[in-house]
Design a protein around this motif. Structure first.
Motif, PDB file in Angstrom:
ATOM      1  N   TRP A  51       0.866  -1.200   0.000  1.00 33.62           N
ATOM      2  CA  TRP A  51       0.000   0.000   0.000  1.00 33.62           C
ATOM      3  C   TRP A  51       0.882   1.221   0.000  1.00 33.62           C
ATOM      4  CZ3 TRP A  51      -4.768  -0.168  -1.315  1.00 33.62           C
ATOM      5  CH2 TRP A  51      -5.697   0.821  -0.956  1.00 33.62           C
ATOM      6  N   ASN A  52       0.513   2.266  -0.741  1.00 30.93           N
ATOM      7  CA  ASN A  52       1.321   3.475  -0.743  1.00 30.93           C
ATOM      8  C   ASN A  52       0.506   4.674  -0.258  1.00 30.93           C
ATOM      9  OD1 ASN A  52      -0.228   4.080  -3.070  1.00 30.93           O
ATOM     10  ND2 ASN A  52       1.444   5.272  -3.944  1.00 30.93           N
ATOM     11  N   ALA A  53       1.195   5.808  -0.088  1.00 30.57           N
ATOM     12  CA  ALA A  53       0.543   6.998   0.463  1.00 30.57           C
ATOM     13  C   ALA A  53      -0.550   7.516  -0.473  1.00 30.57           C
ATOM     14  CB  ALA A  53       1.582   8.088   0.722  1.00 30.57           C
ATOM     15  N   GLY A  54      -0.344   7.389  -1.784  1.00 28.90           N
ATOM     16  CA  GLY A  54      -1.369   7.826  -2.727  1.00 28.90           C
ATOM     17  C   GLY A  54      -2.649   7.017  -2.581  1.00 28.90           C
ATOM     18  N   ALA A  55      -2.516   5.714  -2.394  1.00 31.88           N
ATOM     19  CA  ALA A  55      -3.693   4.865  -2.209  1.00 31.88           C
ATOM     20  C   ALA A  55      -4.412   5.239  -0.920  1.00 31.88           C
ATOM     21  CB  ALA A  55      -3.270   3.398  -2.174  1.00 31.88           C
ATOM     22  N   GLN A  56      -3.648   5.490   0.132  1.00 33.12           N
ATOM     23  CA  GLN A  56      -4.257   5.882   1.407  1.00 33.12           C
ATOM     24  C   GLN A  56      -4.970   7.227   1.269  1.00 33.12           C
ATOM     25  OE1 GLN A  56      -1.694   5.648   4.865  1.00 33.12           O
ATOM     26  NE2 GLN A  56      -2.683   7.456   5.777  1.00 33.12           N
ATOM     27  N   ARG A  57      -4.409   8.142   0.459  1.00 32.29           N
ATOM     28  CA  ARG A  57      -4.953   9.489   0.353  1.00 32.29           C
ATOM     29  C   ARG A  57      -6.347   9.486  -0.250  1.00 32.29           C
ATOM     30  NH1 ARG A  57      -5.127  13.932  -3.139  1.00 32.29           N
ATOM     31  NH2 ARG A  57      -4.218  12.727  -4.846  1.00 32.29           N
ATOM     32  N   PHE A  58      -6.556   8.772  -1.365  1.00 35.15           N
ATOM     33  CA  PHE A  58      -7.882   8.881  -1.973  1.00 35.15           C
ATOM     34  C   PHE A  58      -8.739   7.630  -1.878  1.00 35.15           C
ATOM     35  CE2 PHE A  58      -5.148   7.979  -5.711  1.00 35.15           C
ATOM     36  CZ  PHE A  58      -5.766   6.883  -6.251  1.00 35.15           C
ATOM     37  N   LYS A  59      -8.216   6.559  -1.277  1.00 32.12           N
ATOM     38  CA  LYS A  59      -9.085   5.414  -0.977  1.00 32.12           C
ATOM     39  C   LYS A  59      -9.500   5.396   0.493  1.00 32.12           C
ATOM     40  CE  LYS A  59      -7.569   2.272  -4.645  1.00 32.12           C
ATOM     41  NZ  LYS A  59      -8.871   1.947  -5.235  1.00 32.12           N
ATOM     42  N   GLY A  60      -8.686   6.038   1.343  1.00 29.26           N
ATOM     43  CA  GLY A  60      -9.095   6.214   2.730  1.00 29.26           C
ATOM     44  C   GLY A  60      -8.652   5.134   3.699  1.00 29.26           C
ATOM     45  N   TYR A  61      -7.997   4.086   3.223  1.00 20.18           N
ATOM     46  CA  TYR A  61      -7.572   2.986   4.105  1.00 20.18           C
ATOM     47  C   TYR A  61      -6.130   3.177   4.562  1.00 20.18           C
ATOM     48  CZ  TYR A  61     -11.609   0.337   2.328  1.00 20.18           C
ATOM     49  OH  TYR A  61     -12.875  -0.088   1.996  1.00 20.18           O
ATOM     50  N   LYS A 107     -13.283   4.083   1.422  1.00 22.33           N
ATOM     51  CA  LYS A 107     -13.571   3.478   2.713  1.00 22.33           C
ATOM     52  C   LYS A 107     -14.873   3.996   3.299  1.00 22.33           C
ATOM     53  CE  LYS A 107     -11.774   3.158   7.449  1.00 22.33           C
ATOM     54  NZ  LYS A 107     -10.677   3.528   8.363  1.00 22.33           N
ATOM     55  N   ASP A 108     -15.164   5.306   3.120  1.00 20.70           N
ATOM     56  CA  ASP A 108     -16.374   5.900   3.687  1.00 20.70           C
ATOM     57  C   ASP A 108     -17.626   5.632   2.837  1.00 20.70           C
ATOM     58  OD1 ASP A 108     -16.004   7.515   1.486  1.00 20.70           O
ATOM     59  OD2 ASP A 108     -15.651   9.366   2.618  1.00 20.70           O
ATOM     60  N   GLY A 109     -17.482   4.862   1.754  1.00 21.49           N
ATOM     61  CA  GLY A 109     -18.630   4.522   0.913  1.00 21.49           C
ATOM     62  C   GLY A 109     -18.858   5.452  -0.255  1.00 21.49           C
ATOM     63  N   SER A 110     -18.147   6.584  -0.282  1.00 17.78           N
ATOM     64  CA  SER A 110     -18.304   7.510  -1.406  1.00 17.78           C
ATOM     65  C   SER A 110     -17.638   6.934  -2.656  1.00 17.78           C
ATOM     66  CB  SER A 110     -17.707   8.876  -1.068  1.00 17.78           C
ATOM     67  OG  SER A 110     -16.318   8.766  -0.806  1.00 17.78           O
ATOM     68  N   ARG A 111     -18.060   7.415  -3.796  1.00 14.82           N
ATOM     69  CA  ARG A 111     -17.551   6.897  -5.065  1.00 14.82           C
ATOM     70  C   ARG A 111     -16.669   7.932  -5.752  1.00 14.82           C
ATOM     71  NH1 ARG A 111     -22.306   3.397  -8.132  1.00 14.82           N
ATOM     72  NH2 ARG A 111     -22.908   2.095  -6.335  1.00 14.82           N
ATOM     73  N   PHE A 112     -15.734   7.438  -6.535  1.00 17.04           N
ATOM     74  CA  PHE A 112     -14.920   8.302  -7.379  1.00 17.04           C
ATOM     75  C   PHE A 112     -14.705   7.580  -8.708  1.00 17.04           C
ATOM     76  CE2 PHE A 112     -11.973   5.591  -5.147  1.00 17.04           C
ATOM     77  CZ  PHE A 112     -10.952   5.313  -6.052  1.00 17.04           C
ATOM     78  N   TRP A 113     -14.477   8.384  -9.758  1.00 16.37           N
ATOM     79  CA  TRP A 113     -14.259   7.812 -11.090  1.00 16.37           C
ATOM     80  C   TRP A 113     -12.766   7.558 -11.250  1.00 16.37           C
ATOM     81  CZ3 TRP A 113     -17.737   5.901 -14.330  1.00 16.37           C
ATOM     82  CH2 TRP A 113     -17.360   5.613 -15.639  1.00 16.37           C
ATOM     83  N   ALA A 114     -12.413   6.311 -11.527  1.00 12.13           N
ATOM     84  CA  ALA A 114     -11.016   5.899 -11.498  1.00 12.13           C
ATOM     85  C   ALA A 114     -10.537   5.417 -12.860  1.00 12.13           C
ATOM     86  CB  ALA A 114     -10.812   4.791 -10.472  1.00 12.13           C
ATOM     87  N   SER A 115      -9.266   5.685 -13.132  1.00 14.03           N
ATOM     88  CA  SER A 115      -8.547   5.075 -14.244  1.00 14.03           C
ATOM     89  C   SER A 115      -7.672   3.986 -13.643  1.00 14.03           C
ATOM     90  CB  SER A 115      -7.693   6.118 -14.970  1.00 14.03           C
ATOM     91  OG  SER A 115      -6.833   5.499 -15.908  1.00 14.03           O
ATOM     92  N   VAL A 116      -7.827   2.755 -14.141  1.00 13.80           N
ATOM     93  CA  VAL A 116      -7.188   1.594 -13.519  1.00 13.80           C
ATOM     94  C   VAL A 116      -6.317   0.863 -14.533  1.00 13.80           C
ATOM     95  CG1 VAL A 116      -7.583  -0.618 -12.362  1.00 13.80           C
ATOM     96  CG2 VAL A 116      -9.105   1.321 -11.912  1.00 13.80           C
ATOM     97  N   VAL A 117      -5.111   0.490 -14.105  1.00 15.91           N
ATOM     98  CA  VAL A 117      -4.221  -0.352 -14.905  1.00 15.91           C
ATOM     99  C   VAL A 117      -3.756  -1.497 -14.013  1.00 15.91           C
ATOM    100  CG1 VAL A 117      -2.057  -0.488 -16.202  1.00 15.91           C
ATOM    101  CG2 VAL A 117      -3.448   1.593 -16.309  1.00 15.91           C
ATOM    102  N   ILE A 118      -3.850  -2.717 -14.530  1.00 18.04           N
ATOM    103  CA  ILE A 118      -3.394  -3.901 -13.802  1.00 18.04           C
ATOM    104  C   ILE A 118      -2.434  -4.672 -14.701  1.00 18.04           C
ATOM    105  CG2 ILE A 118      -4.046  -6.048 -12.640  1.00 18.04           C
ATOM    106  CD1 ILE A 118      -6.793  -4.863 -12.141  1.00 18.04           C
ATOM    107  N   ASP A 119      -1.237  -4.932 -14.195  1.00 15.18           N
ATOM    108  CA  ASP A 119      -0.231  -5.724 -14.917  1.00 15.18           C
ATOM    109  C   ASP A 119       0.103  -6.974 -14.116  1.00 15.18           C
ATOM    110  OD1 ASP A 119       0.622  -4.145 -17.308  1.00 15.18           O
ATOM    111  OD2 ASP A 119       1.000  -2.626 -15.775  1.00 15.18           O
TER     112      ASP A 119
END
Length: 262
Positions: A51-61, A107-119
């Protein structure tokens, strides 16, 4: 596709130069410094392994809350029900990468529009060891795009309405001219002292203006061509002095001195 390399041993751990740091530590510094992207690892089954700081910032975990949890919890209930997370990993495995945009849940249940890449991540033997997942919050970008589209659509509608207004305005102008000619000729026909020659002239003028506005109509043989300029429509013969009886309508003088058309 990323390759997991074993950490190099024996290198200096001096902090004075990044080049002298162990590569795993340099990678950790890089990932932790990125705040606009959620960069984390999944194991081969889709469970969060880093987990990184960016993930914590806008995902909330916090890292302690999410590591070990399945990444499907970031998806909406509808997507989980439809198997979207599992399908994303399957596509990443079969095609070497998965890219998509969609709603994700904080985490709080709110939604955001995401761009996702999985390798997928494999070792040197080709064995799958996990996935690298990069997510970016592009809610503002999507909102701006939707606002731009709405503005463009509104402009297009306004242009169409303006063009329609010009067309209908022109039609109304032509129709008013047509009615003015008819009214003028009809008013002249009311004159009881009008000679027969002039009366027929006004009747023919009305008929000619009707011809100019008379659309071609269809027959069993096809579409009848429009009358030539100056010609009268079918059924509207030119009246001349002496053939009043041949015209479908005739004038007669009332006892009161007025004129009626029968």
């Amino acid at each position: 596709m990323s390759i997991v390399e074993p950490p190099e041993q024996g290198k200096s751990s001096l902090l004075g130069s990044l080049a002298l740091l162990d590569e795993p530590y340099r990678y950790k510094l890089l990932v932790e410094a990125v705040l606009d992207y959620a960069i984390f690892l999944l194991d081969a089954d889709g469970y969060v392994a880093s987990w990184n700081a960016g993930a914590q910032r806008f995902k909330g975990y916090q890292a302690s809350e999410i590591i070990g949890q399945h990444f499907s919890r970031f998806y909406t209930e509808e997507d989980r029900r439809d198997g979207v997370p599992q399908r994303a990993l399957a596509i990443a495995l079969s095609e070497g990468r998965f890219e998509a945009e969609g709603w994700r849940v904080r985490k709080d249940g709110s939604r955001f529009w995401a761009s996702v890449v999985i390798d997928p991540i494999r070792d040197y033997g080709g064995q799958l060891v996990g996935f690298a997942k990069v997510t970016r919050d592009i809610t503002d970008k999507r909102r701006n795009q939707l606002e731009l589209q709405a503005t463009q659509q509104a402009l297009h509608r306004a242009q169409r309405m303006e063009a329609l207004g010009r067309v209908t305005g022109g039609l109304a102008h032509d129709f008013n001219n047509f009615i003015s000619v008819i009214n003028g000729a009809a008013e002249l026909l009311r004159d009881p002292t009008l000679t027969t020659e002039k009366r027929l002239k006004y009747i023919n003028a009305i008929c000619r203006h009707s011809a100019a506005r008379h659309p071609p109509h269809e027959s069993n043989a096809g579409v009848r061509p429009a009358p030539a300029p100056g010609a009268l429509p079918h059924g509207c013969g030119l009246m001349r002095p002496g053939n009043e009886a041949d015209f479908p309508r005739r004038t007669r003088r009332r006892s009161s001195g007025g004129i009626s058309v029968a």
